[in-house]
Design a protein around this motif. Structure first.
Motif, PDB file in Angstrom:
ATOM      1  N   GLN B  49     -27.474 -17.904   7.933  1.00  0.00           N
ATOM      2  CA  GLN B  49     -28.382 -18.475   8.913  1.00  0.00           C
ATOM      3  C   GLN B  49     -28.309 -20.003   8.937  1.00  0.00           C
ATOM      4  O   GLN B  49     -28.459 -20.623   9.979  1.00  0.00           O
ATOM      5  CB  GLN B  49     -29.810 -18.015   8.609  1.00  0.00           C
ATOM      6  CG  GLN B  49     -30.823 -18.415   9.645  1.00  0.00           C
ATOM      7  CD  GLN B  49     -30.466 -17.873  11.019  1.00  0.00           C
ATOM      8  OE1 GLN B  49     -30.034 -16.733  11.153  1.00  0.00           O
ATOM      9  NE2 GLN B  49     -30.639 -18.683  12.037  1.00  0.00           N
ATOM     10  N   SER B  53     -27.669 -22.063  12.227  1.00  0.00           N
ATOM     11  CA  SER B  53     -28.729 -22.955  12.710  1.00  0.00           C
ATOM     12  C   SER B  53     -28.204 -24.373  12.870  1.00  0.00           C
ATOM     13  O   SER B  53     -28.502 -25.058  13.843  1.00  0.00           O
ATOM     14  CB  SER B  53     -29.900 -22.960  11.727  1.00  0.00           C
ATOM     15  OG  SER B  53     -30.429 -21.682  11.581  1.00  0.00           O
ATOM     16  N   THR B  59     -32.892 -21.251  15.238  1.00  0.00           N
ATOM     17  CA  THR B  59     -33.031 -20.433  14.033  1.00  0.00           C
ATOM     18  C   THR B  59     -33.347 -18.974  14.326  1.00  0.00           C
ATOM     19  O   THR B  59     -33.305 -18.144  13.422  1.00  0.00           O
ATOM     20  CB  THR B  59     -34.162 -20.979  13.152  1.00  0.00           C
ATOM     21  OG1 THR B  59     -35.412 -20.840  13.840  1.00  0.00           O
ATOM     22  CG2 THR B  59     -33.946 -22.435  12.827  1.00  0.00           C
ATOM     23  N   ASN B  60     -33.736 -18.669  15.548  1.00  0.00           N
ATOM     24  CA  ASN B  60     -34.154 -17.311  15.891  1.00  0.00           C
ATOM     25  C   ASN B  60     -35.361 -16.838  15.080  1.00  0.00           C
ATOM     26  O   ASN B  60     -35.498 -15.657  14.787  1.00  0.00           O
ATOM     27  CB  ASN B  60     -32.998 -16.317  15.715  1.00  0.00           C
ATOM     28  CG  ASN B  60     -31.860 -16.602  16.661  1.00  0.00           C
ATOM     29  OD1 ASN B  60     -32.087 -16.993  17.814  1.00  0.00           O
ATOM     30  ND2 ASN B  60     -30.641 -16.445  16.190  1.00  0.00           N
ATOM     31  N   VAL B  61     -36.162 -17.782  14.715  1.00  0.00           N
ATOM     32  CA  VAL B  61     -37.383 -17.443  13.979  1.00  0.00           C
ATOM     33  C   VAL B  61     -38.577 -18.082  14.684  1.00  0.00           C
ATOM     34  O   VAL B  61     -38.516 -19.234  15.107  1.00  0.00           O
ATOM     35  CB  VAL B  61     -37.314 -17.946  12.518  1.00  0.00           C
ATOM     36  CG1 VAL B  61     -38.628 -17.687  11.800  1.00  0.00           C
ATOM     37  CG2 VAL B  61     -36.167 -17.278  11.781  1.00  0.00           C
ATOM     38  N   LYS B  95     -34.338 -10.069  19.284  1.00  0.00           N
ATOM     39  CA  LYS B  95     -33.701 -10.409  18.017  1.00  0.00           C
ATOM     40  C   LYS B  95     -34.321 -11.650  17.386  1.00  0.00           C
ATOM     41  O   LYS B  95     -33.634 -12.455  16.753  1.00  0.00           O
ATOM     42  CB  LYS B  95     -32.197 -10.616  18.196  1.00  0.00           C
ATOM     43  CG  LYS B  95     -31.471  -9.362  18.682  1.00  0.00           C
ATOM     44  CD  LYS B  95     -30.015  -9.358  18.242  1.00  0.00           C
ATOM     45  CE  LYS B  95     -29.329  -8.051  18.614  1.00  0.00           C
ATOM     46  NZ  LYS B  95     -30.040  -6.867  18.055  1.00  0.00           N
ATOM     47  N   ASP B  97     -37.164 -13.106  14.704  1.00  0.00           N
ATOM     48  CA  ASP B  97     -37.993 -12.712  13.572  1.00  0.00           C
ATOM     49  C   ASP B  97     -39.240 -13.575  13.515  1.00  0.00           C
ATOM     50  O   ASP B  97     -39.222 -14.750  13.888  1.00  0.00           O
ATOM     51  CB  ASP B  97     -37.202 -12.838  12.262  1.00  0.00           C
ATOM     52  CG  ASP B  97     -36.344 -11.620  12.009  1.00  0.00           C
ATOM     53  OD1 ASP B  97     -36.876 -10.505  12.137  1.00  0.00           O
ATOM     54  OD2 ASP B  97     -35.156 -11.777  11.714  1.00  0.00           O
ATOM     55  N   LEU B  98     -40.282 -12.951  13.024  1.00  0.00           N
ATOM     56  CA  LEU B  98     -41.549 -13.669  12.908  1.00  0.00           C
ATOM     57  C   LEU B  98     -41.839 -13.964  11.449  1.00  0.00           C
ATOM     58  O   LEU B  98     -41.722 -13.086  10.599  1.00  0.00           O
ATOM     59  CB  LEU B  98     -42.684 -12.815  13.484  1.00  0.00           C
ATOM     60  CG  LEU B  98     -44.088 -13.410  13.359  1.00  0.00           C
ATOM     61  CD1 LEU B  98     -44.282 -14.492  14.396  1.00  0.00           C
ATOM     62  CD2 LEU B  98     -45.138 -12.338  13.483  1.00  0.00           C
ATOM     63  N   VAL B  99     -42.203 -15.182  11.159  1.00  0.00           N
ATOM     64  CA  VAL B  99     -42.699 -15.482   9.815  1.00  0.00           C
ATOM     65  C   VAL B  99     -44.100 -16.069   9.938  1.00  0.00           C
ATOM     66  O   VAL B  99     -44.412 -16.769  10.899  1.00  0.00           O
ATOM     67  CB  VAL B  99     -41.790 -16.475   9.051  1.00  0.00           C
ATOM     68  CG1 VAL B  99     -40.387 -15.924   8.938  1.00  0.00           C
ATOM     69  CG2 VAL B  99     -41.787 -17.825   9.714  1.00  0.00           C
ATOM     70  N   ILE B 121     -37.439 -24.866  10.584  1.00  0.00           N
ATOM     71  CA  ILE B 121     -37.138 -23.501  10.206  1.00  0.00           C
ATOM     72  C   ILE B 121     -37.600 -22.512  11.263  1.00  0.00           C
ATOM     73  O   ILE B 121     -37.356 -21.326  11.156  1.00  0.00           O
ATOM     74  CB  ILE B 121     -37.742 -23.127   8.836  1.00  0.00           C
ATOM     75  CG1 ILE B 121     -39.259 -23.060   8.903  1.00  0.00           C
ATOM     76  CG2 ILE B 121     -37.322 -24.105   7.786  1.00  0.00           C
ATOM     77  CD1 ILE B 121     -39.870 -22.636   7.594  1.00  0.00           C
TER      78      ILE B 121
END
Lengths: 347, 347
Positions: B49, B53, B59-61, B95, B97-99, B121
């Motif tokens: 990643q 990135s 970052t796809n987050v 696609k 992601d969750l944080v 991030i």
DNA sequence: ACACGTCCCGTAAACGTTTACGATCCTATG
DNA sequence: CATAGGATCGTAAACGTTTACGGGACGTGT
């Protein structure tokens, strides 16, 4: 402010020196370090995490994986948020950030974890809600990523974990109820697939055995850990011809539903049936009668958890590799009035 | 498996082609794409990643910032975990992601957010628990990072947000109580610093005004949204010489404490005093009498929230930049028995 | 004067990806 | 046969940072 390069040429210093200054490395004059820090602050420069991670293979982020399954959403009840407080109080001292990784309901936790590990967005992991057999342990062991489990598992493979002292709780509860004259003691627990459900009931059986009480499988009720679950537990127990005189509930939330159901039948908790709850939450003492239950500091548990994890990380532990650590976290009995009567003597 | 380079030379294909194959780009033969995907699967390769990135600045987050302050920990009560479910059901289709980013108790949320933004991030952010004046809006607007707020704010600067319909709730509650003959209606709310506290009480005042009822400041009780808070609210109201005949509680958790305190004084909710709660949680219907309250699907709120956010991200929205969106999320009245009596007629 | 060590700094390579660009081969078309 | 153009692939630069390495300046001891 773009990157360290712009910062460097603004200061008319080489990019390498700037990096060293920012990271507290030696080989940089104290005075130029001051200048660099001042300029970074003023221009609002912060290192790009991707670049840094790429270079040194580390992210300074710890992940806490949670499942938030349907089952959990109903009862986890800020469990994680409280533990998180303890975790962060330790991590922040090491300039580590914590992120929570919630596995979607419709995704297999194992696959989710695999993705997260591969993405390398965290340096270490905490997994929770461990299953009795849990493939995640093997995965993490194989990838060599430092981790700790919040909850035991058959599959732990000697990894580090911390878990609540279910055994102590159920022993203490049974002892207490037996001392009050009870012999028919029911217990509720979640499915034995999840480790909590298994360990809790196992301890219950051993405790009964210790007192010479034969174990009646009809007194073990598998139910969801919610108000509805408590209601259902009461419902099932009331149907028995030989009813128990005491019941041990898991998650004090269940007590609300349990109270309601038995009172609908004119049975008064604390007078006609003894109730003990695990674990303590604020609302336990707002029940009528107040619930006897077990309390612990989840914040402190988080602190311990964080320290266990750090002790397994080379960069944060002096005597790495140390042994893995398995900790059983104690709980304290909080006497209420829901079991405060001697069997046979109704006040 | 190290990186894409090893994967490439294992396949005897150039690294560029491998990358294109993995990412579904054109200019790659379908058959070689199959080979690449198969090999990646077999060798367990997943793109690093950090490298990705760094190259493409993404970052796809998505980050969900929560404060988990002391205040919140007591009452948020899985609010976030439920919303998270809705968020992820949308994000996973893209696609993403969750944080969850939990701001430590001892850190200023503004500083924390600044750090997280700088670290890069996440591609976008959801902030929650908005203050009435909240510097985070300016910060995020300035950094151009897509974001949505869960909760209004004076400082929103025309940014996107979604919020529960406090106004509708309190209006509906007051209307209902007035229709039952009540004129002295008390209300509890958190501090007006947090936006919920302000909006809720403002709506309450306007609703009273609409019915020609003069507003008595003594009937507005600021309290924590917990059992203790409910207990305290009851305590304060009982001290008044001119007691209210009805009360609107915020967070149905408070009802547990409220019920207990008034019953200690021999006052029966639903008979001697009317109680309406906001918002619905499972335990509301386990109270005796069942609490009249307002319900909504937090999962669906999460879905809407996610879609608002995505509509503000160039890569995920066709008509970017679209307008910002402000959504007021409705709640539905769930009649219980805690206010089911006409004033003056005691059954 | 010479050797040597210390302090400070600049240079450049490396981390793992993505992607613009150009090269090659093949086919169809004139 | 020449050429255009599409399909497929390889090459190399770029993202922003850290760090190994070497070099200059300066002081110290012989």
């Amino acid at each position: 402010m773009k990157g360290i390069r712009q910062l460097a040429e603004h200061l008319d210093i080489s990019i390498g020196t700037v990096s060293r200054a920012l990271n507290g490395k030696p080989d940089v004059n104290e005075e130029t370090r001051k200048r660099v820090l001042a300029a970074a602050e003023q221009l609002g420069y912060v290192a790009n995490q991707s670049g840094r991670s790429l270079r040194q293979g580390t992210t300074n982020v710890i992940g806490l994986m949670i499942q938030s399954s349907r089952e959990t959403v109903e009862n986890s009840d800020n469990f994680f948020l409280t533990v998180t407080g303890g975790l962060q109080s330790v991590f922040s001292r090491h300039k580590l950030d914590l992120v929570m990784l919630p596995c979607p309901h419709d995704e297999d936790p194992y696959e989710y974890l695999k993705r997260m590990v591969a993405r390398r967005i965290v340096d270490a992991l905490i997994i929770s809600e461990t299953q009795r057999v849990d493939k995640r342990f093997d995965l993490l062991a194989k990838t060599k990523i430092p981790f700790v489990a919040l909850g035991r598992s058959l599959s732990d493979g000697n990894a580090s974990w911390i878990d609540l002292d279910f055994d102590g709780v159920v022993n203490s509860a049974v002892d207490r109820l037996v001392a009050h004259g009870h012999r028919r003691i029911a217990i509720s627990a979640p499915s034995s697939d999840i480790n909590l459900g298994f360990v809790f009931v196992e301890g219950y059986r051993r405790a009964l055995e210790r007192h010479g009480i034969i174990h009646d499988p009809a007194l073990v009720i598998r139910a969801k850990s919610s108000e509805q679950g408590g209601y259902q537990v009461a419902d099932e127990l009331l149907r028995l011809e030989d009813r128990p005189t005491a019941v041990i509930l898991i998650y004090e939330l269940m007590a609300i539903g349990f109270y309601r159901r038995v009172m609908e039948s004119g049975i008064i908790p604390g007078r006609d049936i003894a109730v003990v709850g695990f674990r303590e939450a604020p609302r336990a003492k707002f029940l009528q009668p107040p619930l006897t239950c077990f309390r612990t500091s989840l914040h402190d548990l988080g602190v311990e958890l964080a320290e266990i994890l750090l002790s397994g990380m080379p960069a944060y532990s002096e005597e790495y590799p140390g042994k893995t650590r398995q900790t059983i976290w104690p709980l304290e009995l909080m006497p209420g009035e829901s079991d405060a009567f001697e069997l046979g003597t109704k006040k």
